[in-house]
Design a protein around this motif. Structure first.
Motif, mmCIF file in Angstrom:
data_model
loop_
_atom_site.group_PDB
_atom_site.id
_atom_site.type_symbol
_atom_site.label_atom_id
_atom_site.label_comp_id
_atom_site.label_asym_id
_atom_site.label_seq_id
_atom_site.Cartn_x
_atom_site.Cartn_y
_atom_site.Cartn_z
ATOM 1 N N GLY A 164 -12.924 29.687 -0.052
ATOM 2 C CA GLY A 164 -11.663 30.344 0.897
ATOM 3 C C GLY A 164 -10.495 30.619 -0.306
ATOM 4 N N THR A 165 -10.269 30.047 -1.423
ATOM 5 C CA THR A 165 -9.535 30.562 -2.274
ATOM 6 C C THR A 165 -9.747 31.605 -3.142
ATOM 7 O OG1 THR A 165 -8.836 28.229 -2.915
ATOM 8 C CG2 THR A 165 -8.148 29.729 -4.496
ATOM 9 N N VAL A 166 -11.139 32.002 -3.128
ATOM 10 C CA VAL A 166 -11.654 33.081 -3.707
ATOM 11 C C VAL A 166 -11.252 34.264 -2.672
ATOM 12 C CG1 VAL A 166 -13.334 34.484 -4.681
ATOM 13 C CG2 VAL A 166 -13.395 31.932 -5.139
ATOM 14 N N ALA A 167 -11.718 33.990 -1.613
ATOM 15 C CA ALA A 167 -11.395 35.117 -0.584
ATOM 16 C C ALA A 167 -9.954 35.425 -0.364
ATOM 17 C CB ALA A 167 -11.834 34.608 0.662
ATOM 18 N N TYR A 168 -9.141 34.463 -0.561
ATOM 19 C CA TYR A 168 -7.581 34.619 -0.312
ATOM 20 C C TYR A 168 -7.369 35.259 -1.575
ATOM 21 C CZ TYR A 168 -2.630 33.711 0.316
ATOM 22 O OH TYR A 168 -1.199 33.679 0.390
ATOM 23 N N THR A 169 -7.779 35.172 -2.572
ATOM 24 C CA THR A 169 -7.346 36.080 -3.861
ATOM 25 C C THR A 169 -7.739 37.218 -3.951
ATOM 26 O OG1 THR A 169 -7.611 33.900 -5.170
ATOM 27 C CG2 THR A 169 -7.519 35.974 -6.336
ATOM 28 N N ALA A 170 -9.010 37.578 -3.286
ATOM 29 C CA ALA A 170 -9.579 39.013 -2.896
ATOM 30 C C ALA A 170 -8.401 39.587 -2.022
ATOM 31 C CB ALA A 170 -10.899 38.994 -2.480
ATOM 32 N N VAL A 171 -7.705 39.091 -0.974
ATOM 33 C CA VAL A 171 -7.196 39.904 -0.263
ATOM 34 C C VAL A 171 -5.845 40.092 -0.897
ATOM 35 C CG1 VAL A 171 -5.546 39.279 1.937
ATOM 36 C CG2 VAL A 171 -7.981 38.607 2.083
ATOM 37 N N LEU A 172 -5.112 38.995 -1.698
ATOM 38 C CA LEU A 172 -4.028 39.455 -2.422
ATOM 39 C C LEU A 172 -4.218 40.651 -3.317
ATOM 40 C CD1 LEU A 172 -2.595 35.820 -3.132
ATOM 41 C CD2 LEU A 172 -1.837 37.284 -1.422
ATOM 42 N N ALA A 173 -5.212 40.720 -4.138
ATOM 43 C CA ALA A 173 -5.733 41.693 -4.925
ATOM 44 C C ALA A 173 -5.791 43.094 -4.186
ATOM 45 C CB ALA A 173 -6.938 41.377 -5.755
ATOM 46 N N ALA A 174 -6.360 43.063 -3.060
ATOM 47 C CA ALA A 174 -6.251 44.308 -2.251
ATOM 48 C C ALA A 174 -4.648 44.667 -1.780
ATOM 49 C CB ALA A 174 -7.223 44.234 -1.004
ATOM 50 N N VAL A 175 -4.020 43.880 -1.365
ATOM 51 C CA VAL A 175 -2.661 44.120 -1.179
ATOM 52 C C VAL A 175 -1.861 44.665 -2.329
ATOM 53 C CG1 VAL A 175 -0.293 43.266 -0.325
ATOM 54 C CG2 VAL A 175 -2.578 42.374 0.796
ATOM 55 N N ALA A 176 -2.050 44.035 -3.627
ATOM 56 C CA ALA A 176 -1.379 44.539 -4.671
ATOM 57 C C ALA A 176 -1.855 45.687 -5.057
ATOM 58 C CB ALA A 176 -1.751 43.428 -5.953
ATOM 59 N N GLY A 177 -3.338 46.083 -4.896
ATOM 60 C CA GLY A 177 -3.538 47.416 -5.100
ATOM 61 C C GLY A 177 -3.194 48.353 -4.228
ATOM 62 N N TYR A 178 -3.040 47.913 -2.977
ATOM 63 C CA TYR A 178 -2.466 48.969 -2.081
ATOM 64 C C TYR A 178 -1.200 49.385 -2.162
ATOM 65 C CZ TYR A 178 -0.980 51.211 2.445
ATOM 66 O OH TYR A 178 -0.276 51.769 3.207
ATOM 67 N N ARG A 179 -0.348 48.213 -2.610
ATOM 68 C CA ARG A 179 0.857 48.473 -3.006
ATOM 69 C C ARG A 179 1.172 49.373 -4.289
ATOM 70 N NH1 ARG A 179 4.607 48.443 0.434
ATOM 71 N NH2 ARG A 179 6.209 48.568 -1.403
ATOM 72 N N ALA A 180 0.236 49.062 -5.217
ATOM 73 C CA ALA A 180 0.400 49.886 -6.510
ATOM 74 C C ALA A 180 0.248 51.355 -6.360
ATOM 75 C CB ALA A 180 -0.615 49.449 -7.655
ATOM 76 N N THR A 181 -0.706 51.424 -5.301
ATOM 77 C CA THR A 181 -0.995 53.139 -5.194
ATOM 78 C C THR A 181 -0.178 53.865 -4.028
ATOM 79 O OG1 THR A 181 -2.860 52.503 -3.697
ATOM 80 C CG2 THR A 181 -3.709 52.709 -5.735
ATOM 81 N N HIS A 182 0.345 53.094 -3.214
ATOM 82 C CA HIS A 182 1.046 53.724 -2.136
ATOM 83 C C HIS A 182 2.655 53.453 -2.412
ATOM 84 C CE1 HIS A 182 -2.782 53.674 -0.362
ATOM 85 N NE2 HIS A 182 -2.578 54.664 0.284
ATOM 86 N N GLY A 183 3.104 52.344 -3.184
ATOM 87 C CA GLY A 183 4.355 52.069 -3.079
ATOM 88 C C GLY A 183 5.025 53.174 -4.427
ATOM 89 N N ALA A 256 -16.703 34.019 -14.596
ATOM 90 C CA ALA A 256 -16.199 34.195 -13.102
ATOM 91 C C ALA A 256 -14.654 33.815 -13.015
ATOM 92 C CB ALA A 256 -16.945 33.671 -12.312
ATOM 93 N N ALA A 257 -14.475 32.556 -13.445
ATOM 94 C CA ALA A 257 -13.127 31.873 -13.037
ATOM 95 C C ALA A 257 -12.222 32.258 -13.956
ATOM 96 C CB ALA A 257 -13.206 30.350 -13.355
ATOM 97 N N LEU A 258 -12.371 32.665 -15.265
ATOM 98 C CA LEU A 258 -11.360 33.261 -16.181
ATOM 99 C C LEU A 258 -11.330 34.662 -16.065
ATOM 100 C CD1 LEU A 258 -12.201 31.304 -19.693
ATOM 101 C CD2 LEU A 258 -10.182 31.029 -18.188
ATOM 102 N N GLY A 259 -12.316 35.337 -15.625
ATOM 103 C CA GLY A 259 -12.324 36.835 -15.232
ATOM 104 C C GLY A 259 -11.069 37.106 -14.144
ATOM 105 N N ILE A 260 -11.288 36.067 -13.006
ATOM 106 C CA ILE A 260 -10.334 36.395 -11.918
ATOM 107 C C ILE A 260 -8.911 35.855 -12.383
ATOM 108 C CG2 ILE A 260 -9.564 34.969 -9.760
ATOM 109 C CD1 ILE A 260 -12.621 34.607 -9.109
ATOM 110 N N ALA A 261 -8.735 34.649 -13.058
ATOM 111 C CA ALA A 261 -7.358 34.231 -13.682
ATOM 112 C C ALA A 261 -6.867 35.331 -14.375
ATOM 113 C CB ALA A 261 -7.519 33.100 -14.470
ATOM 114 N N PHE A 262 -7.585 36.190 -15.363
ATOM 115 C CA PHE A 262 -6.930 37.126 -16.503
ATOM 116 C C PHE A 262 -6.695 38.213 -15.623
ATOM 117 C CE2 PHE A 262 -9.353 34.702 -20.208
ATOM 118 C CZ PHE A 262 -8.653 33.863 -20.160
ATOM 119 N N ALA A 263 -7.616 38.762 -14.984
ATOM 120 C CA ALA A 263 -7.272 40.135 -14.024
ATOM 121 C C ALA A 263 -6.036 39.695 -13.123
ATOM 122 C CB ALA A 263 -8.661 40.380 -13.192
ATOM 123 N N GLY A 264 -6.131 38.565 -12.570
ATOM 124 C CA GLY A 264 -4.851 38.465 -11.651
ATOM 125 C C GLY A 264 -3.573 38.445 -12.383
#
Length: 409
Positions: A164-183, A256-264
């Motif tokens: 569930g934490t992985v899924a929540y992080t994916a949602v936050l990444a999508a929101v951040a991406g949206y803000r970056a492209t539309h903000g 996988a875990a360090l990839g998510i942490a670093f990319a985030g």
């Protein structure tokens, strides 16, 4: 799974872990990662806020800010949470193996974690509002009472929670991406929280401030419960005791875990370094992604050190030589990580507080002062721990905690 079984033959609780029972990976990880803890805390003390970074970086400070958000801030502490959960299971197994009685492990864990809360209160009052010991103690008590002896079906719940934490992080990444492209573009800085105790004019005021800050800070990090539980799950499988058997899992987890942490951490790191310029809403979205993704640094760094320990062990077996001196020194600090952590906090008060040496202000380069202070203090703890190891002496904080937990023996 190797179960944690309850013993039925009464007997006295056995003492702390013996040197021959220690695995390489946990101690190596703790000793090395204390450098990242030093870098993070020195920056917080220097700039007087969280997460701690130069607001107007120049030259080398720009990539340094980026690196701190990608690899250090909110990514180092979760590793210790994983190892804390791992240690809860290891301690239980040692008690069970000694036939200490069905309640011995529970009694020892409750006493040890209660003392950790006390250590945390004293540490916070005297030195560091951002204490984690108290939170670990509270989580350790809760885990002991609720989950320690539960079966495999219950233990697997943590994997679903982690998913569930992985899924929540994916949602936050999508929101951040949206803000970056539309903000819109802007000049927003990294959102920070000021800390009164770090800017107090004198030590007495800082103590009073910390006594009010510590309970709130402790509440914010109780969410580490899931990461601690994940560490306990790994300990039940003996992943770090037998890394060769679990090499594939370690590789996948590290990648996988360090990839998510670093990319985030990259988006807010780019903002902190002045590489991109965004509006306030986008900066807030980047900060949320950075904070949540950071917890993946815990299992990721643990897996990485598990693989490193495996390689070192194979090299030692092939050559018949001892571990390199540097590795021995790092593991010595890992075995005395509580003392090293507390000594760091004392150093920040003396070196970086505005009412003490205030090196960040006096040097004219706060970032450089924080970085050099962190490295030099960490190196001092490495050298000191190595000397204690050669004399077969524990760290002072470890000695006190063991005395309080196990009694005078």
């Amino acid at each position: 799974m190797t179960a944690i079984t309850q013993s039925h033959a009464p007997g006295p609780a056995r003492g702390p872990v013996r040197r021959t029972e220690r695995a390489l990976a946990p101690d190596l990880a703790r000793g090395t990662m204390l450098l990242l803890i030093a870098l993070a805390n020195a920056a917080v003390y220097t700039f007087g806020n969280q997460p701690g970074a130069e607001a107007s970086p120049h030259g080398w400070e720009r990539p340094f800010n980026l690196a701190m958000f990608v690899f250090v801030h909110a990514r180092a502490y979760p590793m210790f949470a994983v190892m804390f959960g791992y240690g809860l299971v290891q301690l239980t197994r040692r008690q069970d193996a000694e036939d200490s009685g069905p309640g011995a492990a529970r009694s020892v864990l409750l006493k040890r974690n209660a003392w950790l809360v006390a250590f945390g209160l004293v540490h916070a009052a005297l030195l560091n509002f951002g204490d984690f010991l108290g939170a670990y103690g509270i989580v350790g008590i809760a885990f002991t009472l609720l989950l320690l002896r539960r079966g495999e079906r219950v233990q697997r719940v943590v994997l679903w929670l982690w998913g569930g934490t992985v899924a929540y992080t994916a949602v936050l990444a999508a929101v951040a991406g949206y803000r970056a492209t539309h903000g819109g573009t802007g000049s927003a800085a990294v959102p920070t929280d000021g800390v009164d105790s770090l800017t107090a004019p004198d030590y007495a005021t800082s103590v009073a401030d910390r006594l009010g800050e510590w309970p709130l800070h402790t509440l914010t990090v109780l969410g580490f419960f899931i990461i601690v539980w994940l560490g306990a799950w790994a300990a039940r499988r003996g992943i770090l005791e037998d890394p060769a058997r679990h090499r594939r899992l370690l590789v996948r987890t590290a990648v996988a875990a360090l990839g998510i942490a670093f990319a985030g951490g990259v988006p807010i790191g780019l903002v902190s370094g002045g590489f991109i310029h965004v509006d306030g809403a986008t900066a807030d979205a980047f900060l949320s992604l950075y904070e949540v993704s950071g917890q993946f640094g815990g299992p990721g760094y643990v897996a990485l050190f598990g693989l490193l320990a495996l390689r070192l062990s194979k090299s030692r077996s092939a050559s018949g030589r001892k571990l390199p001196v540097a590795v021995e020194a790092l593991t010595a600090l890992g075995q005395r990580s509580l003392s090293g952590y507390l000594l760091q906090s004392l150093a920040w008060v003396l070196l970086l507080s505005p009412f003490a040496l205030a090196l960040g202000e006096r040097t004219g380069s706060p970032t450089l002062a924080a970085c050099l202070s962190a490295v030099l203090v960490w190196l001092a703890t490495v050298a000191g721990s190595h000397l204690l190891q050669r004399r077969s002496l524990p760290g002072p904080a470890e000695k006190l905690l063991r005395r309080l937990t196990y009694g005078p023996r």
